[in-house]
Scaffold this motif. Structure first.
Motif, PDB file in Angstrom:
ATOM      1  N   LEU A 146     -70.642 -26.491 -28.739  1.00 14.23           N
ATOM      2  CA  LEU A 146     -69.924 -27.575 -28.600  1.00 14.23           C
ATOM      3  C   LEU A 146     -70.710 -28.695 -27.888  1.00 14.23           C
ATOM      4  CD1 LEU A 146     -66.484 -25.895 -27.879  1.00 14.23           C
ATOM      5  CD2 LEU A 146     -66.715 -27.555 -29.932  1.00 14.23           C
ATOM      6  N   ASN A 149     -73.454 -30.561 -29.621  1.00 13.99           N
ATOM      7  CA  ASN A 149     -72.892 -31.500 -30.851  1.00 13.99           C
ATOM      8  C   ASN A 149     -71.679 -32.518 -30.653  1.00 13.99           C
ATOM      9  OD1 ASN A 149     -74.676 -30.117 -33.216  1.00 13.99           O
ATOM     10  ND2 ASN A 149     -73.872 -28.300 -32.276  1.00 13.99           N
ATOM     11  N   TYR A 150     -71.305 -32.353 -29.270  1.00 12.32           N
ATOM     12  CA  TYR A 150     -70.113 -33.028 -29.042  1.00 12.32           C
ATOM     13  C   TYR A 150     -70.273 -33.515 -27.646  1.00 12.32           C
ATOM     14  CZ  TYR A 150     -68.172 -30.897 -33.536  1.00 12.32           C
ATOM     15  OH  TYR A 150     -67.942 -30.678 -34.561  1.00 12.32           O
TER      16      TYR A 150
END
Length: 357
Positions: A146, A149-150
């Motif tokens: 997470l 990528n975020y």
């Protein structure tokens, strides 16, 4: 006028990886007591023993030193949330500092392994608690995915900002003693704190403030001792939940710290941890969670093996407050529940019961 402590980033601004553009998210962490413990020194046969009492940090553990750095850097990078895999002190600290920063916090725990009592601080600070279908390693892997990528920032101990903040405890020890201790003793789980103290002492040595770096002694629980066994422990098992780590995130850093400081790793039984947990409370006056007593328990074990020099000055870090895991204080050594004694409402009889008459 006495100096008001300002938190570790402001106090050590010129010695941390920050600059004028870094937002400072602080709860006043650091500046914790270094308490002399004559009873422990006598027990282990050392000249002086001090406890670095990290349970006096805002959320009750050493994690706050690293979290002020991790969350400050996260906000500086534009993160909308922080995330961690944790069932204890990391989750409490991450949630508190995220709340102070005005961003969200997410805590991942393995499905079926959740104990809301251990997560009460994270819940209080409005963390989102998510149960993952998998084990703790799966939770950490998901957290990393997470974060990669975020717009969410990983604040587990794999984050180097955590070690950068935690090294400040070594600065405080040197300032208090006006020297380095001969030996510094810590409990070891992920080994980030062990590595951080060594980093702090090494920086003080390179600045010419101290003449030698202390020997770093780290102790684990027998059922969760990958540094002792030389290999990851697949199913770590110990009552010392904060150090129940089978595959430490800072493994290589800690090995380097041990080698450079001429230090060592050892392990102790759960029974030895609980005995020291009670000794620190009853004979020293410092209430710690069981995991935090592991270092002192290891020091006693080394003393009994004749490995503690009589002229040594030793610092033992106790990492978390006893109220983190209070159930062990409410039991006798044989495991029975402690209950208050009932007495009549009569001063003479109470005095007699207390042996005062």
């Amino acid at each position: 006028m006495a100096h008001q402590w300002r938190g570790v980033i402001r106090e050590y601004f010129d010695r941390l990886d920050v600059d004028a553009s870094t937002p400072i998210i602080t709860l006043g962490e650091g500046g914790t007591p270094l308490i002399e413990a004559p009873a422990l020194a006598k027990l282990v046969g050392a000249a002086q023993v001090y406890l670095k009492v990290e349970g006096m940090n805002p959320t009750g553990s050493f994690k706050d030193r690293g979290m002020t750095m991790a969350v400050s850097k996260a906000v500086g990078h534009g993160a909308k949330a922080v995330i961690c895999a944790s069932t204890g002190n990391t989750s409490a600290s991450a949630a508190a500092y995220a709340a102070a920063a005005g961003i969200a916090s997410v805590v991942l725990v393995p499905e079926g392994k959740i104990a809301l009592g251990k997560l009460s601080q994270a819940v209080a600070h409005k963390a989102q608690i998510l149960q993952v279908q998998g084990n703790f390693d799966d939770c950490l892997d998901l957290s990393r995915g997470l974060a990669d990528n975020y717009p969410v920032h990983l604040v587990n101990s794999v984050n180097p900002d955590r070690i950068e903040g935690q090294k400040t405890a070594a600065f405080e020890v040197v300032e208090r003693l006006d020297r380095a201790p001969d030996i510094h003793v810590l409990p070891v789980g992920n080994a980030g704190n062990y590595s951080a103290y060594f980093k702090g002492y090494l920086e003080e040595f390179n600045r010419g403030i101290i003449k030698t770096v202390p020997k770093m002694w780290g102790f684990q629980a027998d059922g969760s001792a990958p540094f002792v066994y030389g290999t990851p422990v697949k199913n770590p098992d110990t009552i010392a939940t904060a150090i129940r780590i089978g595959n430490p995130a800072s493994y290589e850093l800690a090995l380097s710290a041990r080698e450079c400081s001429l230090g060592m790793f050892g392990s102790v039984t759960d029974a030895e941890i609980l005995w020291m947990h009670r000794f620190l409370s009853q004979e020293v006056g410092v209430f710690v969670e069981p995991s935090s007593a592991t270092g002192a328990a290891g020091l006693l074990k080394q003393s009994r093996a004749g490995e503690v020099p009589a002229d040594s000055v030793i610092v033992v870090t106790v990492t978390g407050h006893g109220l983190k895991d209070p159930m062990w204080a409410l039991k006798t050594e044989s495991g029975e529940e402690i209950v208050p004694t009932i007495v009549p409402n009569n001063a003479a009889e109470v005095a007699e019961r207390l042996g005062l008459a």
